[in-house]
Design an enzyme around this catalytic site. Structure first.
Site, PDB file in Angstrom:
ATOM      1  CB  SER A 156       9.924 -17.485   2.031  1.00  0.00           C
ATOM      2  OG  SER A 156      10.348 -16.143   2.189  1.00  0.00           O
ATOM      3  CB  SER A 166      12.458 -14.859   0.270  1.00  0.00           C
ATOM      4  OG  SER A 166      12.848 -16.066   0.876  1.00  0.00           O
ATOM      5  CE  LYS A 214       7.812 -13.679   2.756  1.00  0.00           C
ATOM      6  NZ  LYS A 214       9.277 -13.691   2.494  1.00  0.00           N
TER       7      LYS A 214
END
Lengths: 483, 95
Positions: free
Chosen positions: A153, A177, A78
């Site tokens: 996210s 997330s 990420k």
């Protein structure tokens, strides 16, 4: 056999037996990615040449008999987690072109374990969002239905794992997330106990809540990856002292006598009916395997949304003060330093980040601190006490991860509060600091549904054991999206 | 409790954010709606309840005060938009 569809443990076995090479595996995943990522858009930055070079080195080590735990396994990171050699943008214009001069500890440990870094995945800007629609670059699409969001996210990481664009991925979970996108993409997402994985090199959003977590195709992979990246790090003074255990030892298919609590507040009205049915069916399966299931109350659950959305933005407003256009990243013109700073931040941050900075600044400002920030911190204590009490009586708590399956792109973007509510079941665990895992438990129509298993602080083993037991008795983790 | 344009401008100045007139308008209305929703928090009796700032049982984590190598200056400065002679360069804080 499609190499891109393999789990980490399946690929590892074939690599060790030398039935496949790390170069073949990496190439297969890169080809898959170049074929479908135009539709899915998981990656902000992909580094195929560097990945193939690492794969070649992994093959040499495999040939010489090395048994490093993730040797030759391709991973996606990420884009809020620093990896040297690749830009870190956090999905923000304000960090466009930023090259971190060091590796995060999690990435260092992946590299030492032999994993191959493929690239950086899309995220809501600074991990603030539930759909990746707040990314300043583009929106990631759900591999099960590309008209829908992957969740957020860590939506890029979850979509990449679901679609076979990486063997596994790292995400970060401040208020759900890792778990919420894992649920919406039909993969496994683990948020460990706060402090279990070093935050060194994770770009700070809300420091008392931020945790890195693995996103994988099954529970065995989650245990494998956690064993590699967990453990004390002197670079992060909030990391838990002592080495992490070998979590694969917790993969025992047995729940007989286990006490499972169902927090009744997580089965309230307003939830999607099919989602509720799938989770209840999964709980019945655990019961039929010998678990003792009972309802329990977490009375302060309804306050977790306002508590989280006051504490996290307050911490964010302080953490994001560092983006000033002076040290790194985007820099606007200004006749003096203050104008440069105001303009850089005004032009560099997107709407949701500005909204949270404003909300947090307000909650911390003179005259409002006691009523908002301090009150939220006190309610945080009550939320934690709810879990402490419930987990005295129960080994784990089980609930839905998300109140609905993947929602259409654009549906919630105009209404910030509606978007916040997508996280309603994944906010309390970070506030309390407890570990939780989301695993696939069926489908609502064509869309995956996730079940969340929560445990005592420091007891990742128990949630892994329950998750593994369920997984071994079901087939959902073997389903792959039609993309 | 509503937030008006003047308050939004004040908060934006505290946060050092340059906002457009449209953004000020939108944030005034959105922050009002969000804070209205968050009023439910005020109904919780928190008398005698201590605040939680962090959830781990750690306190005053110290390290040995030893000199260790740091990142090379060139690497750290490589991201700075304006630099000179090993320093980051900014416009003056005051004219």
């Amino acid at each position: 056999m499609e190499l891109h569809a393999l789990t980490v443990h399946e690929a590892r076995e074939l690599l060790r037996k030398r039935e496949i090479t790390a170069v073949e595996l990496t190439q297969a995943i890169l080809e898959r990615t170049s074929l479908i990522d135009g539709k899915i858009k998981s990656y902000l930055n992909l580094a195929p040449e560097a990945a193939l070079e690492q794969a070649g080195q992994a093959d040499a080590l495999l040939n010489s008999g090395s048994r490093a735990p993730l040797l030759g396994i391709p991973v996606a990171i990420k884009d809020v987690i620093s990896a040297r050699g690749l830009p870190t943008t956090c999905g923000s214009r304000i960090l466009k072109g930023y090259q971190p001069p060091y590796d995060s500890t999690a990435v260092t440990r992946l590299r030492e374990a032999g994993a191959i870094i493929l690239g950086k995945t899309n995220t809501d800007e600074f991990a603030m969002g539930s759909s990746t629609e707040n990314s300043q670059y583009f929106t990631t699409h759900n591999p099960w239905d590309t008209s829908r969001v992957p969740g957020g996210s860590s939506g890029g990481s979850a979509a990449a794992v679901a679609a076979g664009e990486a063997s596994f991925a790292l995400g970060s979970d401040t208020g759900g997330s890792v778990r919420q996108p894992a649920a919406l993409c039909g993969v496994v997402g683990l948020r460990p106990t706060y402090g279990r994985i070093s935050r060194y090199g994770l770009v700070a959003y809300a420091s008392s809540l931020d945790q890195i977590g693995p996103i994988t195709k099954d529970v065995t992979d989650a245990a494998l990856v956690l064993s590699v990246i967990a453990g004390h790090d002197p670079q992060d003074s909030t990391s838990l002292v002592g080495p992490a255990p070998d979590y694969t030892r917790a993969l025992i298919p047995e729940v007989r006598g286990m006490r499972i609590g169902l927090p009744q507040e997580y089965f309230a009205s307003g939830m999607d009916r099919e989602v509720e049915s799938r989770v209840r069916e999964a709980i019945s399966l655990l019961e039929s395997l010998g678990a003792k299931v009972e309802e329990v109350s977490l009375p302060h659950t309804r306050y977790s949304l306002p508590t989280y959305y006051l504490i996290a933005p307050s911490e964010a407003s302080a953490n994001l003060a560092r983006y000033d256009g002076v040290k790194y990243g985007y820099s606007a013109d200004g006749k003096d330093a203050w104008q440069l700073i105001r303009r850089t931040r005004g032009q560099g941050f997107g709407p949701e980040v500005k909204r949270r900075i404003m909300l947090g600044t307000y909650a911390l400002s003179a005259g409002y601190y006691d009523a908002y920030y301090l009150q939220a911190q006190k309610v945080r204590t009550l939320i934690k006490q709810d879990f402490d009490r419930a987990l005295e009586k129960f080994d784990v708590l089980v609930a839905p991860t998300s109140p609905e399956a993947a929602f259409p792109i654009g549906e919630k973007k105009k209404d910030p509060l509606e978007m916040y509510m997508a996280d309603i079941f994944v906010l309390a665990q970070p506030l309390a600091g407890i570990p939780a895992i989301s695993i696939p438990c069926g489908f609502a129509g064509e869309l995956p549904v996730g079940m969340q298993i929560m445990g005592r602080p420091g007891d990742e083993e128990k949630i892994l054991q329950v998750a593994y037991t369920y997984e071994q008795a079901s087939e959902w983790h073997k389903m792959r999206p039609p993309v | 409790m509503g937030i008006d344009r003047r308050q939004v401008e004040h908060i934006a100045e505290l946060a050092k954010l340059e906002l457009t007139p449209e953004e000020i308008e939108i944030f005034a209305s959105q922050l009002s709606v969000i804070l209205e929703h968050f009023r439910s928090l005020q109904e919780v009796d928190t008398g005698g309840i201590p605040p939680t700032a962090q959830v781990i049982p750690l306190r005053n984590v110290l390290r040995q005060d030893e000199v260790v190598p740091s990142l090379p200056t060139e690497d750290v400065l490589s991201n700075a938009p304006h630099k000179e002679k090993g320093y980051i360069k900014t416009p003056p804080l005051r004219e």
